[in-house]
Scaffold this motif. Structure first.
Motif, mmCIF file in Angstrom:
data_model
loop_
_atom_site.group_PDB
_atom_site.id
_atom_site.type_symbol
_atom_site.label_atom_id
_atom_site.label_comp_id
_atom_site.label_asym_id
_atom_site.label_seq_id
_atom_site.Cartn_x
_atom_site.Cartn_y
_atom_site.Cartn_z
ATOM 1 N N PHE A 183 6.876 4.993 -7.352
ATOM 2 C CA PHE A 183 6.002 3.865 -7.693
ATOM 3 C C PHE A 183 4.537 4.268 -7.513
ATOM 4 O O PHE A 183 4.229 5.238 -6.820
ATOM 5 N N SER A 184 3.651 3.470 -8.104
ATOM 6 C CA SER A 184 2.218 3.634 -7.850
ATOM 7 C C SER A 184 1.575 2.272 -8.031
ATOM 8 O O SER A 184 1.781 1.618 -9.058
ATOM 9 N N PHE A 185 0.845 1.820 -7.042
ATOM 10 C CA PHE A 185 0.235 0.490 -7.156
ATOM 11 C C PHE A 185 -1.281 0.512 -7.114
ATOM 12 O O PHE A 185 -1.912 -0.536 -7.224
ATOM 13 N N SER A 186 -1.879 1.703 -6.966
ATOM 14 C CA SER A 186 -3.334 1.698 -6.818
ATOM 15 C C SER A 186 -4.039 1.376 -8.143
ATOM 16 O O SER A 186 -5.094 0.749 -8.162
ATOM 17 N N GLY A 187 -3.429 1.784 -9.283
ATOM 18 C CA GLY A 187 -4.026 1.485 -10.590
ATOM 19 C C GLY A 187 -4.022 -0.018 -10.853
ATOM 20 O O GLY A 187 -4.974 -0.584 -11.405
ATOM 21 N N LEU A 188 -2.961 -0.662 -10.423
ATOM 22 C CA LEU A 188 -2.839 -2.116 -10.594
ATOM 23 C C LEU A 188 -3.902 -2.838 -9.767
ATOM 24 O O LEU A 188 -4.483 -3.849 -10.191
ATOM 25 N N LYS A 189 -4.176 -2.268 -8.608
ATOM 26 C CA LYS A 189 -5.220 -2.810 -7.728
ATOM 27 C C LYS A 189 -6.584 -2.705 -8.419
ATOM 28 O O LYS A 189 -7.362 -3.675 -8.439
ATOM 29 N N THR A 190 -6.857 -1.548 -9.014
ATOM 30 C CA THR A 190 -8.128 -1.353 -9.732
ATOM 31 C C THR A 190 -8.212 -2.311 -10.920
ATOM 32 O O THR A 190 -9.265 -2.907 -11.178
ATOM 33 N N TYR A 191 -7.106 -2.464 -11.625
ATOM 34 C CA TYR A 191 -7.073 -3.361 -12.785
ATOM 35 C C TYR A 191 -7.397 -4.803 -12.341
ATOM 36 O O TYR A 191 -8.138 -5.524 -12.997
ATOM 37 N N THR A 192 -6.854 -5.180 -11.189
ATOM 38 C CA THR A 192 -7.108 -6.529 -10.648
ATOM 39 C C THR A 192 -8.591 -6.677 -10.310
ATOM 40 O O THR A 192 -9.228 -7.676 -10.656
ATOM 41 N N LEU A 193 -9.140 -5.652 -9.659
ATOM 42 C CA LEU A 193 -10.557 -5.697 -9.280
ATOM 43 C C LEU A 193 -11.448 -5.820 -10.524
ATOM 44 O O LEU A 193 -12.381 -6.628 -10.555
ATOM 45 N N ASN A 194 -11.119 -5.033 -11.553
ATOM 46 C CA ASN A 194 -11.902 -5.104 -12.791
ATOM 47 C C ASN A 194 -11.837 -6.487 -13.419
ATOM 48 O O ASN A 194 -12.844 -7.007 -13.907
ATOM 49 N N THR A 195 -10.664 -7.094 -13.393
ATOM 50 C CA THR A 195 -10.494 -8.439 -13.966
ATOM 51 C C THR A 195 -11.324 -9.454 -13.178
ATOM 52 O O THR A 195 -12.023 -10.292 -13.764
ATOM 53 N N LEU A 203 3.574 6.484 -4.442
ATOM 54 C CA LEU A 203 2.745 7.675 -4.295
ATOM 55 C C LEU A 203 1.383 7.309 -3.717
ATOM 56 O O LEU A 203 0.604 8.168 -3.334
ATOM 57 N N ASP A 204 1.084 6.006 -3.676
ATOM 58 C CA ASP A 204 -0.195 5.577 -3.086
ATOM 59 C C ASP A 204 0.014 4.304 -2.254
ATOM 60 O O ASP A 204 0.628 4.372 -1.206
ATOM 61 N N ASP A 205 -0.506 3.166 -2.708
ATOM 62 C CA ASP A 205 -0.406 1.933 -1.904
ATOM 63 C C ASP A 205 1.023 1.387 -1.854
ATOM 64 O O ASP A 205 1.773 1.508 -2.821
ATOM 65 N N ALA A 206 1.364 0.746 -0.747
ATOM 66 C CA ALA A 206 2.633 0.026 -0.666
ATOM 67 C C ALA A 206 2.473 -1.302 -1.422
ATOM 68 O O ALA A 206 1.354 -1.789 -1.614
ATOM 69 N N ALA A 207 3.605 -1.877 -1.852
ATOM 70 C CA ALA A 207 3.554 -3.128 -2.619
ATOM 71 C C ALA A 207 2.865 -4.248 -1.816
ATOM 72 O O ALA A 207 2.016 -4.973 -2.346
ATOM 73 N N GLY A 208 3.205 -4.356 -0.535
ATOM 74 C CA GLY A 208 2.605 -5.406 0.296
ATOM 75 C C GLY A 208 1.102 -5.211 0.459
ATOM 76 O O GLY A 208 0.323 -6.168 0.431
ATOM 77 N N GLU A 209 0.728 -3.946 0.587
ATOM 78 C CA GLU A 209 -0.683 -3.592 0.717
ATOM 79 C C GLU A 209 -1.429 -4.003 -0.563
ATOM 80 O O GLU A 209 -2.552 -4.527 -0.498
ATOM 81 N N ALA A 210 -0.804 -3.783 -1.722
ATOM 82 C CA ALA A 210 -1.418 -4.178 -3.000
ATOM 83 C C ALA A 210 -1.583 -5.699 -3.049
ATOM 84 O O ALA A 210 -2.641 -6.204 -3.458
ATOM 85 N N PHE A 211 -0.569 -6.439 -2.610
ATOM 86 C CA PHE A 211 -0.679 -7.911 -2.539
ATOM 87 C C PHE A 211 -1.863 -8.295 -1.642
ATOM 88 O O PHE A 211 -2.673 -9.152 -1.987
ATOM 89 N N ASP A 212 -1.947 -7.636 -0.480
ATOM 90 C CA ASP A 212 -3.006 -7.980 0.485
ATOM 91 C C ASP A 212 -4.395 -7.674 -0.072
ATOM 92 O O ASP A 212 -5.334 -8.449 0.105
ATOM 93 N N LYS A 213 -4.507 -6.522 -0.761
ATOM 94 C CA LYS A 213 -5.819 -6.140 -1.295
ATOM 95 C C LYS A 213 -6.223 -7.030 -2.464
ATOM 96 O O LYS A 213 -7.383 -7.422 -2.582
ATOM 97 N N ALA A 214 -5.258 -7.365 -3.327
ATOM 98 C CA ALA A 214 -5.559 -8.260 -4.456
ATOM 99 C C ALA A 214 -6.018 -9.621 -3.924
ATOM 100 O O ALA A 214 -6.962 -10.231 -4.444
#
Ligand code: KG4
Ligand code: ZN
Length: 336
Positions: free
Chosen positions: A209-221, A158-169
């Motif tokens: 799926f949704s990966f944007s929350g996981l991205k935010t969680y990574t950024l916060n960590t 519904l938001d980021d693609a899995a690969g995009e999440a890997f790239d952003k993290a």
């Protein structure tokens, strides 16, 4: 039928020759990664210009590699979309010009159909019907596949693609572009259990799926550690990469298992850049074995963008009599 395949949707120039009788005759790739890495991601205008420079020499090199002359080529398949419009334009116009000059048909292929069929280039290919997990830099989708062109979307991000999440993290930890392979490498040195990241949407029914929350969680960590100790140590990065990868991979595995249960199918085909991830392969094999499912994927160089998958997908449709008008144009946004 001998098909010349051309892929230029993003930052790889891919060319291949696939023969309906003899299989893959040649496959050549030029990656622009080093050029884009300087900017932390793909710069569309630079990508188009580099395709212009590299495509024709790569086509010649591919013909030479297969010891094939232009007269022997029966048709051209090229990536028509989706992707960066300027990059797609280079492949499309080159294919049109060559098709006209050589007097052969040209056919525009959907990039994600290319990925989806890539595991069929391997020695033990899946057979229709199957469920496909498409995981690339731009897509995360579960698709029910009955045959060529018979695709039913079961779920998607519904938001980021899995690969995009890997790239952003990866970018958050100053790792090079594209981040997926770097996260994967670091993750293998990570300490299991130091961090636990959320598995988004696994408690909800359905196959989205949704990966944007996981991205935010990574950024916060990352930011919490930076605040605490200035900068991240190599071990911190490895531990975060580990936790991140486990979360993505487990989420994908849970939904894939659910997709097989829901459809009653036994074969799961995974394709796209993220399907090169070794941990994802392991996890999927474990998860699906529990429901009698089998996982199929392509060799690593056919998981990421390449010309072979376009030649192969094009061949399937060309053999069925499809071809495009020579006025064919690229389509930057194109649902499967
Ligand atoms: O299919 P692809 O080459 O291009 C698109 O169509 O998007 O996929 C590229 C994506 C990038 O996001 C990259 O980071 C990711 O695939 N990727 C990986 C791995 N190798 C490539 N992600 C996780 N683990 C890998 N080993
Ligand atoms: Zn791709």
């Amino acid at each position: 039928m001998l098909v010349l395949g051309i892929e230029t949707s993003c930052d790889e120039t891919g060319v291949a020759l696939y023969d309906s009788e003899k299989g893959l005759l040649a496959d050549a790739l030029y990656s622009q990664i080093d050029m884009h890495n300087e900017y932390g991601g793909v710069v569309p205008e630079l990508a188009s210009r580099d395709h212009v420079k590299k495509l024709l020499p790569l086509i010649q090199a591919t013909l030479d590699q297969a010891e094939v002359t232009s007269e022997q080529v029966d048709a051209i398949a090229f990536t028509k979309g989706p992707g960066l419009v300027g990059a797609l334009m280079v492949g499309t116009m080159t294919a049109r010009a060559i098709a006209f000059a050589w007097g052969i048909p040209a056919l525009g292929v959907h990039h994600m159909e290319g990925h989806l069929l890539a595991p069929m280039l391997e020695d033990t290919p899946p057979t229709f019907p199957f469920v496909a997990l498409l995981v690339s830099g731009g897509h995360t989708q579960l698709v029910q596949v009955e045959g060529i062109g018979q695709y039913q979307l079961l779920g998607e991000s519904l938001d980021d693609a899995a690969g995009e999440a890997f790239d952003k993290a990866a970018k958050m930890m100053n790792l090079p572009y594209p981040g997926g392979p770097h996260i994967a490498k670091l993750a293998s040195q990570g300490t299991p259990g130091r961090f636990t990241f959320p598995r988004p949407m696994v408690d909800r029914p359905g196959l989205d799926f949704s990966f944007s929350g996981l991205k935010t969680y990574t950024l916060n960590t990352v930011q919490a550690l930076e605040k605490e100790q200035g900068e991240l140590s190599d071990q911190d990065k490895a531990d975060i990469a580990h936790a991140f990868q486990e979360a993505v991979v487990e989420t994908l595995a849970i939904k894939c298992r659910r997709a097989l249960e829901q459809t009653g199918m036994k074969q799961l085909v995974m394709a796209g850049g993220v399907s090169a991830n070794i941990r994802l392969r392991e996890k999927l094999e474990q998860a699906l074995a529990k429901v009698g499912g089998q996982v199929f994927y392509a060799r690593p160089q056919f998981c990421t963008d390449n010309g072979a998958m376009i030649a192969f997908a094009g061949l399937q449709r060309l053999q069925a009599g499809q071809q495009d008008d020579l006025a064919v144009k690229p389509v930057a946004r194109w649902p499967l």
